[in-house]
Design an enzyme around this catalytic site. Structure first.
Site, PDB file in Angstrom:
ATOM      1  N   GLY A   1      70.477   5.939 -47.839  1.00 38.59           N
ATOM      2  CA  GLY A   1      69.195   6.372 -48.384  1.00 38.59           C
ATOM      3  C   GLY A   1      68.937   5.860 -49.786  1.00 38.59           C
ATOM      4  O   GLY A   1      67.789   5.610 -50.166  1.00 38.59           O
ATOM      5  N   ASP A   2      69.999   5.680 -50.560  1.00 40.51           N
ATOM      6  CA  ASP A   2      69.870   5.112 -51.903  1.00 40.51           C
ATOM      7  C   ASP A   2      69.267   3.715 -51.819  1.00 40.51           C
ATOM      8  O   ASP A   2      68.359   3.373 -52.585  1.00 40.51           O
ATOM      9  CB  ASP A   2      71.245   5.060 -52.571  1.00 40.51           C
ATOM     10  CG  ASP A   2      71.222   4.404 -53.937  1.00 40.51           C
ATOM     11  OD1 ASP A   2      70.428   4.831 -54.800  1.00 40.51           O
ATOM     12  OD2 ASP A   2      71.988   3.449 -54.142  1.00 40.51           O
ATOM     13  N   ALA A   3      69.727   2.929 -50.879  1.00 45.02           N
ATOM     14  CA  ALA A   3      69.200   1.566 -50.706  1.00 45.02           C
ATOM     15  C   ALA A   3      67.757   1.596 -50.211  1.00 45.02           C
ATOM     16  O   ALA A   3      66.927   0.814 -50.678  1.00 45.02           O
ATOM     17  CB  ALA A   3      70.086   0.793 -49.734  1.00 45.02           C
TER      18      ALA A   3
END
Length: 133
Positions: free
Chosen positions: A26-28
């Site tokens: 999700g960070d990406a």
């Protein structure tokens, strides 16, 4: 699996992924959205673009923007968000409080979860609400 741009995993496969794994993905997803938003809106160029990105993807900024969408999340999404917030992280950046980092991790876990379900439209809708001024 042959297409990692259009991923759809089965619910059991997604549940098998740790909260940290979902947040990692999700960070990406979140950073790609931020970078695209900045470029599409001509918000910055060169070194300023990097600084603007960092300013939006840091834990305090993510936590602040996550608060904007909490009332709009479904029960399923809230459950994933809470699961991400309760993830056991072992290091917290100096510029963020434990609470901010937990909220940022929760947001990232939610985006990772939705991405693995192939729900890009929902991610985009949440992102647009987050970016409203």
């Amino acid at each position: 699996m042959d297409d990692y741009f259009h991923v759809i995993l089965q619910p059991d496969d997604i549940r098998a992924i740790s909260s940290i794994g979902l947040a990692h993905l999700g960070d990406a997803v979140y950073e790609l959205l931020v970078r695209t938003w900045l470029c599409a809106h001509g918000k910055a160029t060169g070194k300023g673009l990097h600084r603007a990105t960092i300013g939006l993807v840091c834990a305090p900024a993510q936590a602040q923007r996550a608060e904007r969408i909490l009332p709009r999340l479904t029960e399923e999404e809230l459950a994933v968000f809470r699961r991400g917030r309760n993830a056991q992280v072992h290091s917290i950046p100096q510029h963020a409080s434990r609470g901010q980092y937990a909220e940022a991790t929760a947001l990232e876990a939610l985006f990772g979860y939705l991405y693995l379900q192939g729900r890009q439209e929902r991610i985009n809708q949440l992102f647009l609400w987050m970016m409203e001024e």
